[in-house]
Enzyme design. Sequence first.
Site: not given
Length: 386
Positions: A17-18, A138, A165-166, A168, A242
């Site tokens: 993201v950054g 987290y 955010p969802t 990403l 999975w």
Amino acid sequence: MISKNSKIYVAGHHGLVGSAIWNNLKARGYHNLVGRTHKELDLTDQVAVRRFFDEERPEAVVLAAAFVGGIMANSLYRADFIMMNMKIQCNVISEAYAHGVKKLLFLGSTCIYPKNAPQPMREDALLTSPLEYTNEEYAIAKIAGLKMCESYNLQYGTNYIAVMPTNLYGPNDNFHLENSHVLPAMIRKVYLAKLLHDGNWEAIRHDVDKRPVEGVSGANSKEELLAVLAKYGIYDNRVVLWGTGTPLREFLWSEDMADASVHVLLNVDFSDIIGIEKYSSVHYGASTDGSVDRNASVGRGGAIPALGEIRNCHINVGTGKELTIRQLSELVVHTVGFEGVVEFDATKPDGTPRKLIDVSKLHSLGWTHKIEIEEGVRRLFEWYCA
């Protein structure tokens, strides 16, 4: 107001993201950007962070740095996940305040919401019931971060905004099979299974050289490579994934997330989120005749009963659209040109059945996503091949 000459510090500017936020700002003409790698600046070190702010004096901060990992890492390193993220957030937010930063954008995650939150998840679902246990630490750290932003705004009249955010995906994504997220892992598995069927060992060795799996690289024998790939469900023209394939997931292209983040950074203030009149009273203090007294002391929002409770000021960032993991696999198969078989191992866990967010607040603030999942998967596969 952030001008084109304002110094903007992007914490975590090499991450998924950054890096996208950094590029988005540059594309908009903001070139006075500051970034530090982890080696150059350890954000868990309070003294080092203070020294950095003393030297650089940024006018705006984007806090995109975090200690992150998948479900296995979250389970194994619970103490690290809560402590490292809390340290990063406390250090950066407190020093931003101490150094008069005008605007701060904090990036969290939609894992902040309860495991059984009503779908689609609205911002006011926060803290209404228990979290998903596997990423509890987290999530708690990220909740603390958004509450820090909210609380600094209410007490000190700052302008700190938190966005959640969802899931990403995008350029610079993590494709390492041991700890990557579902979409990049799926793309790599399907791609490698196709290469095995094509007998393209040169491409297989190149791929595993770039991202070794459990220490096995392109230099290992075919037998060793086949064994480690099989462990991750990768065979000649066959892939095993999975779960049942039924969970629903929402995905957002990372460059869309960056665009949303920069839109909020440049155009959205705390007052826009909670209501201008209400915030004017909190920020400046109301005089006896009802007008805003701009010389009154800022803050003390929580001590003005007439304002009621101010909470859930963060902003969901996503598409508001979802698809099943099975549908995602079909999309990846089509994109990669895979003609083999995809199987689902129902003995393995599915995770949360559904995780969709409500993005009405984001839309009301003037931003909607641009990249749909079909185009995003194609772009991500092209980036990976390149």
